[in-house]
Write a protein that holds these residues in place. Structure first.
Motif, PDB file in Angstrom:
ATOM      1  N   MET A  56      38.243  85.614  72.736  1.00 55.92           N
ATOM      2  CA  MET A  56      39.534  85.519  72.048  1.00 55.92           C
ATOM      3  C   MET A  56      40.166  84.517  72.679  1.00 55.92           C
ATOM      4  N   ALA A  57      40.293  84.290  74.034  1.00 57.74           N
ATOM      5  CA  ALA A  57      41.071  83.489  74.759  1.00 57.74           C
ATOM      6  C   ALA A  57      40.415  81.954  74.518  1.00 57.74           C
ATOM      7  N   ASN A  58      38.889  82.127  74.293  1.00 52.61           N
ATOM      8  CA  ASN A  58      38.512  80.845  74.016  1.00 52.61           C
ATOM      9  C   ASN A  58      38.860  80.271  72.661  1.00 52.61           C
ATOM     10  N   ASP A  59      38.954  81.040  71.723  1.00 53.27           N
ATOM     11  CA  ASP A  59      39.380  80.598  70.522  1.00 53.27           C
ATOM     12  C   ASP A  59      40.850  80.177  70.330  1.00 53.27           C
ATOM     13  N   ALA A  60      41.384  80.645  71.358  1.00 53.32           N
ATOM     14  CA  ALA A  60      43.112  80.150  71.167  1.00 53.32           C
ATOM     15  C   ALA A  60      43.089  78.949  72.074  1.00 53.32           C
TER      16      ALA A  60
END
Lengths: 311, 317, 345
Positions: B270-274
């Motif tokens: 999820m952080a990577n997606d951000a």
């Protein structure tokens, strides 16, 4: 002293060889071959076979291994499988300067800030400064550097033009990435320095120095610091490792044109020679750093130095 | 000469004469100053509770675990399904943590991701425990040459950069929850092995000393009541501190594309997606996973530190 | 026995030192009075925890201010009131007017500095000395304390010296600025018996040459007999008996002092006789007892001892004791009549 150096050097070479071997066999254990990624619809069997021969992939594995080691000795990392026109060495050479600047700045900054913070916290033990510093340290260890990096970009880099977040070139480009990458090391060094300082300050020889009427500044600088910093030297090896691995993601996030970024790309592309090469290079740097650390420690601790002399 | 002598002469006259008779002694002196001895675990518990930050960490951990279990059930949404027209909605009463770019509810995903990340963390810690205990225990128990060889092997492996090897392993295996756990365990057991071996060696020397003095079955009782509790300490601390490392590693791998694969969500992914939407105003995309990772690591770190201090035999009152 | 001129150089009066701990206030020193005369050796004797080290360190103001505190009292060095001195002023006193050495020479020297550096450090305060002056002084003081080849050895590190030599180096460090007083806190406890004798001889030699006054803190009565002029016996934070060496050894008045003397075994004792320790343990200084602190362990305790603090009585001009047995009303209990265990030189 010479024997000491020699033993350390040999240990270094052995560790390096083990890493290279491990990497090599791991890469070759990967399912599929690099050409699955190629043109859509795959390539013809003949073309594939040609490519295999061209890259020496048709040889039995152990032959490939020996060839690889042989090439390494001449710093020939072979061609990249994905980027047809370039060799791996040229790619690494391209990325090296940026990574070097980032890594170096991070290490120096972390060590100096960490030590200063740790000393201050120890001298003001149990007061506000101490608690604040230690909380910052815990946060530094707990917030992953890449998370911090993203926060920096979003809330500092994009808000203030002063900190450019794309491309590379000026000293201002280095600030945010180095800061993010330093967060972990500063925290660790600060905590270690603080606890060492506290222990040293409780030692009998500090009491002796006070009984001689020596000024507190001199006690800290001349007596306490040298003893407290010795253990910090020993963790430099592990610290370099974490800075190195951390740089992969930081470079990617900040789009720093360094070796780390190529490494990350080669992982996505399954560009095995590139992966191997960067692994080897990184490991070499790491192992070399540890070697230097051992040497430095041997030099600055008179107990070890003299022990070797009297042998 | 004693300066106070002159001043006190007068005072002595006021004391009644009959006090100058001997005292009856009945040997009650000794027992007074013995403090009641507290058990090892009780003492450790007291010390731990006094450490406010560590207690905070423990509370956070418990909250995290509870929310990880019930969180996804608190909303009507599924972590996988998104309504595209709803993409990138800020937090509101219908979507407490907002939505992501596929319109999926962030709150559900965050707590689902909690399950994944925490599971990876705990699983890695336990497997490392088992491998480490087996290896280290065996090495320490056997002693002698076997121990030497086994430890040499460990020392060599110890020099390898942990994350690097994990990355390589993940490149070779198909990234997924289980392969991540395997990769982490295969590289992380070394620390535990060393600790366990050290403890076993200590146990051994204690046991022999005891055995030479005490006969029969009482040695095992002493081992159980005193030595085992002491040696479990570092092992438990090590396990606690493994979890944040595993969570970090999982997030790290996600940033390299080697993390869990869609549609499974972890905090790392999820952080990577951000990353792609940093320059937008969609702050909730970054903040929630970032805070979760940081809070969890913080909680385990301070709790682990507090545990280490509390179980340190040198600091007993 | 040498008669020293009674010229006080250090005067400690009504000293009270306490420590704030999380369990409360520990009263380590509860009203200590004594003087130190020029050129004499005063021994402070007592068991662990009696406050002798705290007293010594308080003279140097080395007790860390939290948690410790000098609650009341005066410490007067050559007329100067040290309790009013600022830290900066104290730094000038330490190492220059008063020198101090500690118990464990192994840990009291900094392992990463040469001994030459550590000794010359004390001389830093004299800006007038040139580098060669400093080296000369260091070499000379090393020779004075009996280190052979001083000019070479000053470049060496502490771990290259034996325990006895390290203690000599400590003494050198303390004396290099020619202080008037030397405080030695258990200087020989960590050393072998033969080395102990050498160190004591060194003290005597230095005292003869420089006329320095020495406060010797120890629990070893044998040491005391060899070198002390006067003795203060401390218990539970107080001086309970004080006198010339011959007074204390041949005519001890306090039951504790007697117990101490009796507990030291003699070479010619019957091996089969049990050792005679003083039973019991010292009182908890968190809440010191109302009366005499020794009462609970004392074989001669009276009711008055439990209720009231004994006052100080002068037995002779130089010999005083704090004990209710000195009061005329106390039954005349005679102490067992054995002489002291250690013969004076």
């Amino acid at each position: 002293m010479g024997v000491f150096i020699l033993k350390r050097f040999v240990a270094m070479i052995i560790t390096l060889l083990i890493i290279i071997t491990l990497t090599f066999f791991l890469m070759h254990a990967a399912p599929g071959d690099p050409f699955d990624f190629d043109a859509e619809g795959g390539i013809s069997a003949q073309a594939r076979e040609n490519l295999m021969i061209h890259y020496g992939l048709d040889q039995p594995t152990h032959i490939q291994y020996f060839n690889y080691i042989k090439n390494l000795a001449t710093l020939d990392f072979g061609p990249s499988m994905v980027s047809r026109s370039r060799t791996v060495d040229s790619m690494i050479a391209n990325g090296f300067p940026a990574s070097l600047v980032l890594g170096f700045t991070t290490l120096i900054f972390s060590v100096i800030s960490g030590i200063i913070l740790g000393v201050i916290a120890a001298l003001r033990h149990n007061r506000m400064v101490d608690y604040v510093t230690m909380i910052i340290a815990v946060l530094g260890i707990s917030i992953p550097n890449f998370i911090l990096a993203m926060i920096f970009i979003k809330y500092i880099g994009l808000q203030f033009d002063f900190f450019p977040v794309a491309r590379w070139g000026t000293w201002r480009h280095v600030i945010l990435p180095a800061l993010a990458l330093s967060s972990g090391p500063i925290a660790i060094i600060a905590r270690l320095t603080r606890s060492n300082m506290l222990e040293v300050l409780n030692q009998d020889y500090i009491r002796t120095a006070k009984a001689k009427g020596i000024s507190p500044t001199r006690i800290v600088m001349k007596h306490a610091l040298r003893n407290a910093l010795l253990p910090v030297v020993t963790i430099m090896g592990a610290l370099t490792a974490s800075v190195l691995t951390g740089s992969f993601v930081i470079e990617r996030i900040f789009a720093v044109p360094g070796v780390g970024r190529y490494f990350v790309e080669s992982i996505s592309n399954r560009d095995y020679p590139m992966i191997m090469a960067t692994t080897v290079v990184y490991s070499a740097i790491l192992v070399f750093m540890m070697f230097i650390v051992d040497l430095v420690y041997g030099i600055i601790d008179p107990r070890i130095k003299l022990h070797k002399k009297e042998g | 000469m004693d300066n106070s002598a002159k001043a006190s002469k007068k005072h002595a006259q006021n004391i009644p004469d009959d006090l100058f008779t001997p005292v009856n002694k009945n040997g009650d002196n000794e027992a007074e100053f013995m403090r009641p001895s507290v058990g090892f675990w009780q003492d450790a518990w007291f010390r731990l509770m006094k450490n406010k930050v560590a207690v905070l960490g423990l509370i956070l951990i418990v909250i995290m675990i509870i929310m990880a279990i019930i969180g996804p059930w608190l909303t009507p949404y599924d972590y996988r399904e998104g309504v595209l027209s709803n993409q990138n909605q800020p937090p509101s009463t219908t979507h407490w943590f907002g939505t992501d770019e596929l319109g999926r509810d962030m709150f559900t995903r965050v707590w689902y991701g909690a399950r994944v990340s925490l599971f990876i963390g705990f699983a890695a810690a336990f497997i490392e425990f088992f491998i480490g205990v087996s290896y280290g225990g065996l090495s320490g128990y056997k002693g002698g040459r076997v121990d030497n060889i086994m430890m040499r092997f460990v020392d060599v492996l110890y020099g390898l950069p942990y994350l690097l090897v994990v990355i390589l392993l993940m490149v070779v295996m198909d990234p997924g929850v289980f392969t991540i756990i395997v990769a982490l365990s295969l590289t992380g057991w070394i620390g535990m092995a060393r600790i366990v071996r050290g403890q076993v060696l200590q146990l051994k020397s204690n046991e022999y000393v005891l055995a030479s003095k005490v006969l029969g079955g009482s040695t095992s009782r002493i081992v159980r009541k005193h030595l085992l509790p002491n040696s479990m300490g570092p092992i438990i601390v090590s396990m606690t501190l493994t979890v944040p490392g595993a969570i970090f590693a999982e997030a790290f791998l996600s940033f390299l594309g080697l993390g869990v694969q869609a549609p499974i969500a972890s905090w790392g992914t999820m952080a990577n997606d951000a990353l792609g939407v940093l320059n937008t105003g969609y702050w909730w995309r970054l903040v929630f996973p970032a805070v979760m990772i940081s809070l969890t690591m913080f909680a385990f770190n301070v709790f682990g530190d507090g545990l280490r201090d509390a179980l340190d035999p040198k600091m007993r009152r | 026995m040498k008669e020293k001129q009674n010229e006080p150089i250090l005067d400690v009066s009504d000293l009270h030192v306490s420590f704030q701990t999380r369990n409360g206030e520990v009263q380590a020193v509860r009203g200590v009075n004594f003087s130190l005369n020029k050129g004499e050796t005063l021994a402070i004797v007592g068991e662990s925890g009696c406050g002798k080290s705290v007293t010594a360190q308080s003279i140097m103001r080395l007790i860390p201010e939290p948690p410790g505190k000098i609650k009341q009292g005066s410490i007067s060095l050559k007329g100067k009131e040290l309790t009013t001195y600022t830290e900066k002023q104290m730094r000038n006193v330490r190492g220059s007017e008063i020198g101090m050495i500690f118990q464990d020479p192994m840990t009291s020297l900094n392992p990463v500095l040469t001994i030459g550096e550590q000794i010359s450090e004390s001389l830093l305060k004299n800006p007038n000395l040139t580098k060669s002056d400093v080296t000369e002084k260091v070499t000379e003081i090393l020779r004075l304390v009996g280190i052979a080849n001083p000019s070479e050895r000053l470049k060496q590190y502490p771990h290259q010296f034996s325990g006895g030599m390290r203690q000599r180096i400590m003494i050198a460090m303390a004396l290099v600025n020619e202080p008037d007083v030397l405080i030695a806190d258990e200087p020989t406890t960590a050393l072998d018996v033969t080395i102990q004798a050498q160190i004591i001889d060194l003290f005597k030699d230095i005292q003869k040459r420089t006329g320095i006054a020495i406060i010797l803190i120890t629990h070893d009565l044998g040491l005391v007999a060899q070198i002390a002029d006067r003795i203060n016996v401390m218990y539970a934070g107080r001086v309970i008996e004080s006198g010339l060496v011959k007074d204390i050894f041949y005519n001890p008045k306090h039951p504790y002092t007697k117990g101490l003397l009796k507990s030291v075994p003699r070479l010619d004792d019957d091996r089969n006789q049990p050792l005679i320790p003083i039973h019991g343990t010292p009182p908890d200084l968190l809440s010191p007892p109302k009366g005499c602190p020794f009462a609970r362990r004392c074989d001669y305790a009276m009711d008055v001892c439990i209720q009231y603090d004994p006052e100080s009585t002068q037995v002779t001009k130089q010999h005083s004791v704090r004990c209710w047995l000195q009061d005329e009303r106390a039954k005349k209990i005679t102490f067992p009549s054995d002489g002291p265990k250690i013969t004076l030189l």
